[in-house]
Design a protein around this motif. Structure first.
Motif, PDB file in Angstrom:
ATOM      1  N   ALA A  35      50.390  37.989  20.366  1.00 49.14           N
ATOM      2  CA  ALA A  35      51.012  38.085  21.964  1.00 49.14           C
ATOM      3  C   ALA A  35      52.071  36.994  21.769  1.00 49.14           C
ATOM      4  O   ALA A  35      52.032  35.905  21.068  1.00 49.14           O
ATOM      5  CB  ALA A  35      49.793  37.615  22.413  1.00 49.14           C
ATOM      6  N   CYS A  37      54.075  36.629  25.213  1.00 54.35           N
ATOM      7  CA  CYS A  37      54.494  36.394  26.751  1.00 54.35           C
ATOM      8  C   CYS A  37      53.094  35.767  27.054  1.00 54.35           C
ATOM      9  O   CYS A  37      52.952  35.374  28.030  1.00 54.35           O
ATOM     10  CB  CYS A  37      54.880  37.611  27.272  1.00 54.35           C
ATOM     11  SG  CYS A  37      54.077  38.932  27.545  1.00 54.35           S
ATOM     12  N   HIS A  38      51.689  36.308  26.732  1.00 55.62           N
ATOM     13  CA  HIS A  38      50.804  35.872  27.389  1.00 55.62           C
ATOM     14  C   HIS A  38      50.243  34.504  26.916  1.00 55.62           C
ATOM     15  O   HIS A  38      50.395  34.370  25.582  1.00 55.62           O
ATOM     16  CB  HIS A  38      49.410  37.111  27.141  1.00 55.62           C
ATOM     17  CG  HIS A  38      48.244  36.879  27.800  1.00 55.62           C
ATOM     18  ND1 HIS A  38      48.286  36.669  29.015  1.00 55.62           N
ATOM     19  CD2 HIS A  38      47.023  36.783  27.541  1.00 55.62           C
ATOM     20  CE1 HIS A  38      47.215  36.402  29.657  1.00 55.62           C
ATOM     21  NE2 HIS A  38      46.394  36.466  28.844  1.00 55.62           N
ATOM     22  N   GLY A  46      53.066  41.241  30.383  1.00 58.71           N
ATOM     23  CA  GLY A  46      53.448  42.506  29.602  1.00 58.71           C
ATOM     24  C   GLY A  46      54.836  42.472  29.223  1.00 58.71           C
ATOM     25  O   GLY A  46      55.364  43.883  29.168  1.00 58.71           O
ATOM     26  N   SER A  47      55.409  41.637  29.093  1.00 55.64           N
ATOM     27  CA  SER A  47      56.700  41.724  28.937  1.00 55.64           C
ATOM     28  C   SER A  47      57.145  41.879  27.108  1.00 55.64           C
ATOM     29  O   SER A  47      58.084  42.307  27.176  1.00 55.64           O
ATOM     30  CB  SER A  47      57.673  40.635  29.484  1.00 55.64           C
ATOM     31  OG  SER A  47      57.382  39.350  29.144  1.00 55.64           O
ATOM     32  N   CYS A  48      56.402  41.203  26.391  1.00 52.07           N
ATOM     33  CA  CYS A  48      56.976  41.250  25.042  1.00 52.07           C
ATOM     34  C   CYS A  48      56.494  42.378  24.113  1.00 52.07           C
ATOM     35  O   CYS A  48      57.285  42.802  23.293  1.00 52.07           O
ATOM     36  CB  CYS A  48      56.554  39.970  24.277  1.00 52.07           C
ATOM     37  SG  CYS A  48      55.047  39.935  23.948  1.00 52.07           S
ATOM     38  N   ARG A  49      55.612  42.999  24.535  1.00 50.29           N
ATOM     39  CA  ARG A  49      54.880  44.340  23.765  1.00 50.29           C
ATOM     40  C   ARG A  49      54.202  44.228  22.479  1.00 50.29           C
ATOM     41  O   ARG A  49      53.760  45.113  22.059  1.00 50.29           O
ATOM     42  CB  ARG A  49      55.850  45.472  23.982  1.00 50.29           C
ATOM     43  CG  ARG A  49      56.559  45.580  25.326  1.00 50.29           C
ATOM     44  CD  ARG A  49      56.208  45.554  26.534  1.00 50.29           C
ATOM     45  NE  ARG A  49      55.321  46.838  26.679  1.00 50.29           N
ATOM     46  CZ  ARG A  49      54.649  47.116  27.873  1.00 50.29           C
ATOM     47  NH1 ARG A  49      54.613  46.392  28.760  1.00 50.29           N
ATOM     48  NH2 ARG A  49      54.398  48.410  28.058  1.00 50.29           N
ATOM     49  N   CYS A  51      51.554  42.767  21.981  1.00 50.39           N
ATOM     50  CA  CYS A  51      49.970  43.175  21.933  1.00 50.39           C
ATOM     51  C   CYS A  51      49.690  44.627  22.175  1.00 50.39           C
ATOM     52  O   CYS A  51      48.488  44.809  22.346  1.00 50.39           O
ATOM     53  CB  CYS A  51      49.625  42.438  23.061  1.00 50.39           C
ATOM     54  SG  CYS A  51      49.898  42.725  24.786  1.00 50.39           S
ATOM     55  N   CYS A  63      47.372  43.026  26.857  1.00 53.19           N
ATOM     56  CA  CYS A  63      47.278  42.086  28.051  1.00 53.19           C
ATOM     57  C   CYS A  63      47.047  42.601  29.249  1.00 53.19           C
ATOM     58  O   CYS A  63      46.490  41.768  30.269  1.00 53.19           O
ATOM     59  CB  CYS A  63      48.432  41.071  27.807  1.00 53.19           C
ATOM     60  SG  CYS A  63      49.973  41.665  28.107  1.00 53.19           S
TER      61      CYS A  63
HETATM   62 FE1  FES Z   1      53.386  40.098  25.685  1.00 52.73          FE
HETATM   63 FE2  FES Z   1      51.190  41.659  26.105  1.00 52.73          FE
HETATM   64  S1  FES Z   1      51.323  39.643  25.063  1.00 52.73           S
HETATM   65  S2  FES Z   1      53.103  42.179  26.527  1.00 52.73           S
END
Ligand code: FES
Length: 234
Positions: A35, A37-38, A46-49, A51, A63
């Protein structure tokens, strides 16, 4: 234990609290899902994808997906790991990440993930974007060349009155992180360090403080990211 939700990740039986998202539940069960962004304790964006996992044949972000009873999740499989690697590669080509000269080297989550997923030459062309550095705040430098627009600083860092210090400005390809100049004036050294620690990369850097700990002896120089949870990548 009775009101816990039973589910599986890569065949391993796991338990989650009602309402818990897949990412946090996986961590609680000793399973690593990458992860950027989380962070536990903040609302998922849910921005980095990074996860991404597979649930019932569909790729979904761990996330932002609540655990459901009987869910069977595929996490550490070649298809998903390659997808994660491609996202890491994209993040590298979209910015200007010169790791050897970065104060966050060894503590950078993006760099650590590139090592973990064994990134060599990215499959995408480098963009070499022109980015402006903002060094106007007394305690912090905003190094946009390294920013991955994950929004972690916006969501996780507030001042003592609960006000956001960081915010996005502009749109689309020009989107960039900004710091509120007035609020930034009152930041303590501890606040500045906390902001730097929240940033998964080297986009928020403390001023007049650096390289106290030599590169080569830092957190991810010693152990791979996630290895305290699980380290095997297929
Ligand atoms: Fe970034 Fe889930 S941790 S989208």
């Amino acid at each position: 234990m009775s009101d816990k939700i039973k589910f599986k990740i890569d065949g391993k039986e796991c338990f989650a609290e009602p309402g818990q998202n897949v990412l946090d539940a996986a961590t609680d069960n000793g399973i690593y899902i990458p992860a950027l962004c989380h962070m536990k304790g903040i609302k998922p964006a849910g921005s980095c994808r990074l996860c991404n996992v597979k649930i019932a044949g569909r790729v979904m972000t761990a996330c932002t997906t609540p655990v459901a009873a009987g869910m069977e999740i595929e996490n550490n499989i070649p298809e998903i790991n390659d997808l994660r690697l491609s996202i890491i590669e994209m993040l590298f080509v979209e910015g200007n990440h010169f790791c050897p000269s970065c104060e966050k080297s060894g503590n950078c989550e993006l760099q650590a993930l590139a090592y973990k997923y064994q990134m060599m030459v990215p499959r995408f062309p480098y963009e070499f974007p022109i980015k402006e550095i903002d060094a106007s705040s007394p305690k912090l430098i905003i190094e946009r060349n390294r920013c991955i627009l994950c929004k972690r600083c916006i969501r996780a860092f507030k001042d003592e009155n609960g006000k956001n210090i960081f915010a996005f400005k502009k749109r689309g390809h020009k989107l960039e992180i900004n710091i509120d100049a007035k609020l930034a004036e009152n930041l303590s050294d501890e606040d500045a360090q906390r902001a730097m620690d929240i940033c998964p990369v080297g986009a928020i850097i403390r001023k007049e403080k650096g390289f106290d700990e030599p590169i080569g002896t830092r957190k991810y120089d010693k152990v791979a990211i996630g290895s305290d949870i699980e380290s095997v990548i297929e």
